[in-house]
Design a protein around this motif. Sequence first.
Motif, short mmCIF file in Angstrom:
data_model
loop_
_atom_site.label_atom_id
_atom_site.label_comp_id
_atom_site.label_asym_id
_atom_site.label_seq_id
_atom_site.Cartn_x
_atom_site.Cartn_y
_atom_site.Cartn_z
N LYS A 1 0.81 -1.22 0.00
CA LYS A 1 0.00 0.00 0.00
C LYS A 1 0.85 1.28 0.00
CE LYS A 1 -3.90 -2.00 2.56
NZ LYS A 1 -4.73 -1.87 3.79
N LYS B 1 -5.60 7.41 6.34
CA LYS B 1 -6.62 7.31 5.29
C LYS B 1 -6.62 5.94 4.63
CE LYS B 1 -7.55 12.00 3.73
NZ LYS B 1 -7.45 12.95 2.60
N LYS B 2 -5.41 5.35 4.52
CA LYS B 2 -5.29 4.02 3.91
C LYS B 2 -5.55 2.90 4.92
CE LYS B 2 -1.93 5.45 0.37
NZ LYS B 2 -0.57 5.24 -0.18
#
Length: 740
Positions: A140, A181-182
């Motif tokens: 990610k 946010k991830k």
Amino acid sequence: MQASNSNSAPIYRVRVAVPVYLHDCFDYSLSAEQYQQAEAGARVAVSFGRQHLVGVIMEKLAPDAPLDPSIKLKAITELLDERAILSPKVLTLVTWAAQYYQFPIGEVVHSALPALLRQGKPYNLLARMWKLLDDNAEAKVKRSERQQEAYKILKLHPSGTSENILNLAGVETATLKALEKKEICTCVLETQDFSPMPVSLAQMPLTANEEQKHAINSIVKTRGKYQAFLLDGLTGSGKTEVYLQVMQEVLKQGKQVLVLVPEIGLTPQTVSRFQSRFHCNIALLHSGLNDSKRLQAWQAAETGKASIVLGTRSAILTPMPNLGLIILDEEHDLSFKQQEGFRYHARDVALYRGHLEQCPVILGSATPSIDSYALVQHGKMRVLELNQRAGAALMPKIHLLDLKIAKKQHGISESLLEEMKKRLEKKEQVLVFLNRRGYAPVLICESCAWQAKCPHCDANFTVHRTPYQHLHCHHCGTIHRMPEHCPQCAHKELKPLGMGTAKVEEHLNELFPDFDVIRVDRDSTSRVGSWQKIYDKIQQSEPAILLGTQMLAKGHHFPYVTLVAILDIDSGLLSVDFRATERTAQLVVQVAGRAGRGERKGDVYLQTLRPDHPLLNTLVKEDYRQFAKQTLKERQAAMMPPFRYAALIRCESKEQQLNTDFLQHHAQLLRQSAELNVDIWGPIPAPMERKAGRYQSHMALLSPDRARLHFYIRNWWQNMLHSKPSSMKLTLDIDPQELS
């Protein structure tokens, strides 16, 4: 006589410092229960006139202390702290500073507190803690180096760690929010843990040379008692290693260390040096922090959690329960003197604090102030010299370039340009210094010679081209759009004259298109984190031209710089200020010291119209210490500071005659004082007579007797403040460092 009310009951009182422009503390009453809880150094909410303010208890008065029965005391509104947050030593320090600098005690006490505590916010704010949610999220973050680095650091702290520690490790809050946010990590609020962490060495010390060993041993011997040291070391001579090895001995004893640097720009590299040497809690205190982070850092210092406190000048007032060493790096720097409001000098406050705390104080510099040399001469400080550069580095050679005869391109000597080209082709870095930001210092009409002057100041507008073309006054901040034609004759050819860093950057990009030009000034580093990015880029070994103002001169280590070019040194030789030559000499030596700090020899080129100037020749043929010896003799012969003590009255109003009449009247009152041994100079217009639409006047007081000078000033100054017109602004500057 017992203080009593109509029922003969004891009256419980505290003396409170309130942040108002009055020089006294004020008595407030409180209940017997509150009196038991109250401590000197704790905050209280009080009513003062129609205002609701936060004050600090300076003293608990005995219930039987005499009280004038005609005085009606106000009661405190609320006790804000359960315990003292300013220690008795800090209260003594701020009381001394208020008296010495003749400034209201309440304002001085408030300057020792972070903004949130000044506003009455509770002490126990919750800390922001960041914890990993996904410890298998490499995929990610693969597109962002910053997120990768933040993720790696978070993995080292599986149970979570504070935002302050992550910031110190170079992880920005914006990066953490991006990971949040991830759904890789989360932020939680937790009660702060103020217990100190054990200190250990992260890296072994470097091998000290004989001079460094002598300095380290001399300072370490004085642990537990006050002694001031001037660490007078050439640029690159290893002063920081001396600091680190002395700090190691102090930290071993469970003591705290306070380190002051002149500017925020020096903190990243200093933090990096400390973190690579010590495993311990480090607190940062400077104006670049938001209010909550500053409070948390202040609390870490005040509770003893932080073993090392690193900050700019205001950190000198920070409470530290186990203070064992104070260090001022670049002690000569003018940034240590506050130039508005409470006009203290952090160096002098540090010396007094060392005396109070009974700990050594180290003032370090390659170009010590003449004031510090005088303290050595008078036996109030010990000097420790470092005369050789660390490792194999040699001192750079200084060359003077006579601009009267040199061939130039864009104001830069062709011979200098050729030297720059040689260094860049050898994959070395070049530093170009010009202490003038913006594009050009003057905009002139080629037809009628009209100049763009600030309407509010006796100064020209500076031409700026970013973020758009405009005129900017660096004195009052006024900004105007660039005129399309001359307002005097309507001619359309308006020409920028002179050079600022932005214009030099443009020319250097044109002359050296194959190399990076990295500009460092207040304009290019205004965004948060921008200076750190620039610094990291400079630390890479790529050939580049570093162009900047004084920000580049202050203690930075640039190992790949082998040539330093100072484009305009003459302006510093023409000032009316008697300290101008001292500042210029310090600037030349400090900028020159950025050259040849690695393995390659360095050279310094000074462009000047006055190659025969005595100051320049002393620096070229001898060194800064020789210049300082000559300057001390000259100051003593002229009976100028530091051989006499000075105070400067600055007067500001809309009429110069009003200033003159007011100051002359009060000068006459002072002259009438019995046995006065004070010279009064002025009143005279300030070097910049009109600034921000108001006229400035000065009056200086000098005396060989510091105590007598302060004695006569005290009541006289209070009388001036009470009798001045409401439209007039008066300031008193004790031990002034500038005449502007």
